[in-house]
Design a protein around this motif. Structure first.
Motif, PDB file in Angstrom:
ATOM      1  N   PHE A   3       8.441  -8.467 -63.309  1.00  0.00           N
ATOM      2  CA  PHE A   3       9.792  -7.970 -63.034  1.00  0.00           C
ATOM      3  C   PHE A   3       9.731  -6.585 -62.397  1.00  0.00           C
ATOM      4  O   PHE A   3      10.446  -6.307 -61.429  1.00  0.00           O
ATOM      5  CB  PHE A   3      10.610  -7.906 -64.323  1.00  0.00           C
ATOM      6  N   SER A   4       8.896  -5.729 -62.951  1.00  0.00           N
ATOM      7  CA  SER A   4       8.781  -4.371 -62.414  1.00  0.00           C
ATOM      8  C   SER A   4       8.242  -4.376 -60.997  1.00  0.00           C
ATOM      9  O   SER A   4       8.749  -3.660 -60.121  1.00  0.00           O
ATOM     10  CB  SER A   4       7.860  -3.538 -63.320  1.00  0.00           C
ATOM     11  N   SER A   5       7.228  -5.189 -60.730  1.00  0.00           N
ATOM     12  CA  SER A   5       6.614  -5.214 -59.402  1.00  0.00           C
ATOM     13  C   SER A   5       7.557  -5.782 -58.357  1.00  0.00           C
ATOM     14  O   SER A   5       7.444  -5.475 -57.171  1.00  0.00           O
ATOM     15  CB  SER A   5       5.313  -6.033 -59.438  1.00  0.00           C
ATOM     16  N   TYR A   6       8.519  -6.614 -58.784  1.00  0.00           N
ATOM     17  CA  TYR A   6       9.489  -7.192 -57.859  1.00  0.00           C
ATOM     18  C   TYR A   6      10.753  -6.334 -57.726  1.00  0.00           C
ATOM     19  O   TYR A   6      11.725  -6.775 -57.115  1.00  0.00           O
ATOM     20  CB  TYR A   6       9.865  -8.603 -58.308  1.00  0.00           C
TER      21      TYR A   6
ATOM     22  N   THR B 222       1.772 -10.181 -60.348  1.00  0.00           N
ATOM     23  CA  THR B 222       2.390  -8.885 -60.057  1.00  0.00           C
ATOM     24  C   THR B 222       2.144  -8.460 -58.609  1.00  0.00           C
ATOM     25  O   THR B 222       2.923  -7.677 -58.061  1.00  0.00           O
ATOM     26  CB  THR B 222       1.850  -7.794 -60.996  1.00  0.00           C
ATOM     27  N   SER B 223       1.099  -8.978 -58.000  1.00  0.00           N
ATOM     28  CA  SER B 223       0.772  -8.610 -56.620  1.00  0.00           C
ATOM     29  C   SER B 223       1.357  -9.583 -55.605  1.00  0.00           C
ATOM     30  O   SER B 223       1.188  -9.375 -54.394  1.00  0.00           O
ATOM     31  CB  SER B 223      -0.754  -8.567 -56.436  1.00  0.00           C
ATOM     32  N   SER B 224       2.039 -10.626 -56.060  1.00  0.00           N
ATOM     33  CA  SER B 224       2.408 -11.725 -55.165  1.00  0.00           C
ATOM     34  C   SER B 224       3.337 -11.292 -54.035  1.00  0.00           C
ATOM     35  O   SER B 224       3.206 -11.765 -52.895  1.00  0.00           O
ATOM     36  CB  SER B 224       3.047 -12.868 -55.967  1.00  0.00           C
ATOM     37  N   HIS B 225       4.281 -10.395 -54.315  1.00  0.00           N
ATOM     38  CA  HIS B 225       5.171  -9.956 -53.241  1.00  0.00           C
ATOM     39  C   HIS B 225       4.407  -9.175 -52.183  1.00  0.00           C
ATOM     40  O   HIS B 225       4.623  -9.376 -50.973  1.00  0.00           O
ATOM     41  CB  HIS B 225       6.304  -9.096 -53.801  1.00  0.00           C
ATOM     42  N   SER B 226       3.510  -8.312 -52.618  1.00  0.00           N
ATOM     43  CA  SER B 226       2.697  -7.554 -51.667  1.00  0.00           C
ATOM     44  C   SER B 226       1.729  -8.460 -50.911  1.00  0.00           C
ATOM     45  O   SER B 226       1.465  -8.240 -49.725  1.00  0.00           O
ATOM     46  CB  SER B 226       1.929  -6.443 -52.395  1.00  0.00           C
ATOM     47  N   ILE B 227       1.214  -9.481 -51.580  1.00  0.00           N
ATOM     48  CA  ILE B 227       0.349 -10.453 -50.903  1.00  0.00           C
ATOM     49  C   ILE B 227       1.145 -11.188 -49.822  1.00  0.00           C
ATOM     50  O   ILE B 227       0.655 -11.402 -48.703  1.00  0.00           O
ATOM     51  CB  ILE B 227      -0.259 -11.441 -51.920  1.00  0.00           C
ATOM     52  N   TRP B 228       2.377 -11.553 -50.147  1.00  0.00           N
ATOM     53  CA  TRP B 228       3.240 -12.209 -49.168  1.00  0.00           C
ATOM     54  C   TRP B 228       3.480 -11.313 -47.955  1.00  0.00           C
ATOM     55  O   TRP B 228       3.385 -11.762 -46.813  1.00  0.00           O
ATOM     56  CB  TRP B 228       4.566 -12.578 -49.833  1.00  0.00           C
ATOM     57  N   ASN B 229       3.781 -10.056 -48.203  1.00  0.00           N
ATOM     58  CA  ASN B 229       3.977  -9.118 -47.095  1.00  0.00           C
ATOM     59  C   ASN B 229       2.717  -8.977 -46.248  1.00  0.00           C
ATOM     60  O   ASN B 229       2.784  -8.858 -45.016  1.00  0.00           O
ATOM     61  CB  ASN B 229       4.399  -7.746 -47.625  1.00  0.00           C
TER      62      ASN B 229
ATOM     63  N   PHE C 181      14.920   1.473 -64.784  1.00  0.00           N
ATOM     64  CA  PHE C 181      14.583   0.078 -65.090  1.00  0.00           C
ATOM     65  C   PHE C 181      13.082  -0.153 -64.958  1.00  0.00           C
ATOM     66  O   PHE C 181      12.453  -0.762 -65.826  1.00  0.00           O
ATOM     67  CB  PHE C 181      15.345  -0.854 -64.158  1.00  0.00           C
ATOM     68  N   VAL C 182      12.497   0.355 -63.876  1.00  0.00           N
ATOM     69  CA  VAL C 182      11.064   0.183 -63.665  1.00  0.00           C
ATOM     70  C   VAL C 182      10.266   0.910 -64.745  1.00  0.00           C
ATOM     71  O   VAL C 182       9.335   0.358 -65.328  1.00  0.00           O
ATOM     72  CB  VAL C 182      10.664   0.693 -62.265  1.00  0.00           C
ATOM     73  N   GLY C 183      10.643   2.157 -65.039  1.00  0.00           N
ATOM     74  CA  GLY C 183       9.899   2.925 -66.031  1.00  0.00           C
ATOM     75  C   GLY C 183       9.919   2.300 -67.404  1.00  0.00           C
ATOM     76  O   GLY C 183       8.888   2.212 -68.085  1.00  0.00           O
ATOM     77  N   ALA C 184      11.097   1.839 -67.836  1.00  0.00           N
ATOM     78  CA  ALA C 184      11.208   1.225 -69.159  1.00  0.00           C
ATOM     79  C   ALA C 184      10.524  -0.138 -69.208  1.00  0.00           C
ATOM     80  O   ALA C 184       9.929  -0.514 -70.226  1.00  0.00           O
ATOM     81  CB  ALA C 184      12.681   1.090 -69.551  1.00  0.00           C
ATOM     82  N   THR C 185      10.587  -0.883 -68.097  1.00  0.00           N
ATOM     83  CA  THR C 185       9.913  -2.183 -68.052  1.00  0.00           C
ATOM     84  C   THR C 185       8.412  -2.022 -68.131  1.00  0.00           C
ATOM     85  O   THR C 185       7.726  -2.735 -68.883  1.00  0.00           O
ATOM     86  CB  THR C 185      10.283  -2.929 -66.756  1.00  0.00           C
TER      87      THR C 185
ATOM     88  N   PHE D 116      14.192  -7.960 -56.411  1.00  0.00           N
ATOM     89  CA  PHE D 116      14.873  -8.179 -57.687  1.00  0.00           C
ATOM     90  C   PHE D 116      16.140  -7.353 -57.854  1.00  0.00           C
ATOM     91  O   PHE D 116      17.137  -7.841 -58.415  1.00  0.00           O
ATOM     92  CB  PHE D 116      13.925  -7.905 -58.866  1.00  0.00           C
ATOM     93  N   TRP D 117      16.147  -6.103 -57.378  1.00  0.00           N
ATOM     94  CA  TRP D 117      17.305  -5.242 -57.615  1.00  0.00           C
ATOM     95  C   TRP D 117      18.560  -5.773 -56.935  1.00  0.00           C
ATOM     96  O   TRP D 117      19.679  -5.452 -57.348  1.00  0.00           O
ATOM     97  CB  TRP D 117      17.005  -3.821 -57.167  1.00  0.00           C
ATOM     98  N   ARG D 118      18.382  -6.590 -55.914  1.00  0.00           N
ATOM     99  CA  ARG D 118      19.546  -7.202 -55.250  1.00  0.00           C
ATOM    100  C   ARG D 118      20.281  -8.119 -56.224  1.00  0.00           C
ATOM    101  O   ARG D 118      21.505  -8.169 -56.248  1.00  0.00           O
ATOM    102  CB  ARG D 118      19.085  -7.986 -54.018  1.00  0.00           C
ATOM    103  N   LEU D 119      19.523  -8.847 -57.018  1.00  0.00           N
ATOM    104  CA  LEU D 119      20.130  -9.721 -58.018  1.00  0.00           C
ATOM    105  C   LEU D 119      20.724  -8.910 -59.164  1.00  0.00           C
ATOM    106  O   LEU D 119      21.768  -9.267 -59.715  1.00  0.00           O
ATOM    107  CB  LEU D 119      19.087 -10.700 -58.556  1.00  0.00           C
TER     108      LEU D 119
END
Length: 481
Positions: free
Chosen positions: A187-190, A238-245, A154-158, A89-92
């Motif tokens: 959003f935070s997890s990504y 929230t776990s989907s990116h880690s599941i993909w990895n 960003f992560v902390g506030a989200t 997400f931070w790339r975007l």
């Protein structure tokens, strides 16, 4: 009731405007000015091109979004592994800054998420927005992170917004707010791995809150079932990116080696060793020692306030570690007295809410938020590398917000005024004294070009076109574009 003075009302029956009425003049005259001043200084002295932004956040952004003139930047093997495995997400989020060429646009995601946090806290009738801004920035590490290109603020506030909204939705039975909270967690997890860990924990606390709400709130079995389904779906989301990895690389944290999961990049902890005999509690203790900055005293670390404490590497001989040494020290950053003050108020508030719960056998919505937030703070202190405070700013945001809320609730206005003035002043001095000094020394041009002040010159880049340091190579790419 109309003949009763507001001071005679029980606190739990006082509405938001009545409870904060003693703060009204103070807030309007001081905290609004303080909030606007801090935000303005953060925009002027925004640290855009810190090392990680130049080394990989920036390159990842321009490659992923195909920014003209930058997207052909070559990644070495280590950075290529990170590009493949790190949350995207931070790339975007950094894209507008690089495509337009305005470094200060990197601050936009932090401003937007701070606005959402302030809206959330005010909407839930905890604190007005300007008091929330001042409260969040009493810790130097929070202010440092806000005015930098890192993702940690960003992560902390989200995560903080997500948790508070989720708990509110469970107590008041509002599924639409539950959905919003889970989207924020996603959003935070990504954004980064620590965001995933905190978001995962937010959903776990949601399960606990849903169970507890059966005894604390109105009975609604239909809501309970629907909310349980949403929480389960949110956990998967929230776990989907880690599941993909895990499916692609057999490692949910790829490319970092974590426990039984192997990757091309080794993990590090840089944590204190003198608490290891307390396993498995040492992680939470290390977090407290870092937050209170007692670790600096015990290990004899020379105090240094910056984003990640990476420069505070000198040990002069402490109470538990008398040798002089150089090494990686990534603890501290809260200004210890500020943390201890907020933590003590927070814990006292938790104990009083528990006492009221056991005595009155009922709990209102704000007390529910307070107690469930206490569970999150406790569990979050056990998360990996919790001593590296910039990774877990949600803990400090929530502690500071609820401690100030508790003081306002108990009408401790003088304490709020003194604490905010003292600790916010110290936080601003630690953040802005160097930029102010350098501006006074070098002229207003230093402030105008502050985000780019450490970039190499065109001559430097032409004389060393093939630097092995990716941060230097990308900085030169920006200069020569």
């Amino acid at each position: 009731m109309s003949n009763i003075h507001p001071s005679q009302l029980p606190l739990k029956h006082m509405n938001y405007s009545t409870m904060l009425k003693p703060l009204s003049v103070f807030n309007k005259k001081s905290t609004i000015f303080g909030a606007i001043t801090i935000l303005t200084l953060s925009i002027v002295f925004f640290d855009a091109f810190i090392y990680d932004v130049l080394a990989y956040h920036g390159p990842f952004s321009v490659i992923a979004t195909q920014v003209k003139g930058l997207s052909d930047f070559q990644l070495n093997q280590q950075l290529l592994d990170r590009f493949q495995g790190f949350p995207p997400f931070w790339r975007l989020a950094l894209y507008p800054s690089f495509v337009i060429g305005w470094p200060r646009l990197m601050l936009l995601p932090n401003i937007l998420i701070l606005s959402l946090l302030c809206w959330t806290i005010q909407k839930l009738k905890l604190l007005p927005w300007h008091l929330t801004v001042c409260t969040v920035f009493v810790f130097p590490v929070c202010l440092f992170s806000f005015r930098s290109g890192y993702q940690d603020f960003f992560v902390g506030a989200t995560v903080s917004s997500s948790l508070v909204l989720l708990l509110y939705s469970i107590y008041h039975r509002k599924l639409s707010v539950t959905i919003l909270a889970l989207l924020l967690s996603t959003f935070s997890s990504y954004t980064k791995y620590q965001g995933f860990m905190q978001s995962f924990l937010v959903v776990i606390v949601g399960y606990i809150a849903l169970l507890f709400s059966h005894y604390a709130s109105m009975k609604d079995h239909i809501f309970n079932k629907q909310c349980l389904i949403l929480l389960t779906f949110g956990l998967l989301l929230t776990s989907s990116h880690s599941i993909w990895n895990f499916l692609i690389y057999s490692n949910p944290f790829y490319p970092i080696s974590v426990g039984p999961f192997e990757g091309p990049e080794s993990n590090y902890t840089a944590s204190s060793t003198y608490t290891s005999f307390l396993y498995p509690l040492q992680g939470s203790l290390n977090h407290f020692l870092s937050s209170s900055e007692l670790d600096w005293i015990f290990r004899g670390v020379v105090p240094d306030y910056n984003i990640d404490m990476a420069r505070a590497q000198t040990q002069y001989g402490g109470l538990l570690d008398p040798k002089n040494a150089m090494g990686l020290v990534r603890t501290g950053g809260t200004y210890g007295p500020a943390y201890l003050a907020a933590f003590l108020v927070f814990m006292y508030g938790i104990l009083e809410k528990l006492r009221n719960l056991f005595t009155v056998k009922s709990i209102d919505g704000h007390d529910f938020l307070f107690l469930m937030t206490g569970i999150y703070v406790l569990l979050a202190s056990f998360l990996p590398q919790s001593h590296e405070l910039r990774y877990y700013l949600s803990i400090f945001m929530l502690i500071s917000i609820f401690s100030i809320y508790y003081l306002c609730q108990t009408n401790q206005i003088k304490v709020v005024r003194a604490a905010l003035f003292l600790f916010l002043s110290i936080s601003c001095v630690l953040n802005f004294s160097q930029p102010f000094y350098s501006t006074a020394k070098n002229g207003i041009g230093y402030a105008v070009s502050y985000p780019s002040r450490d970039l190499p010159t065109t001559q430097d880049c032409l004389s060393k076109p093939d630097s092995e340091d990716p941060a230097t190579r990308f900085a030169c790419k920006l200069i020569l574009r």
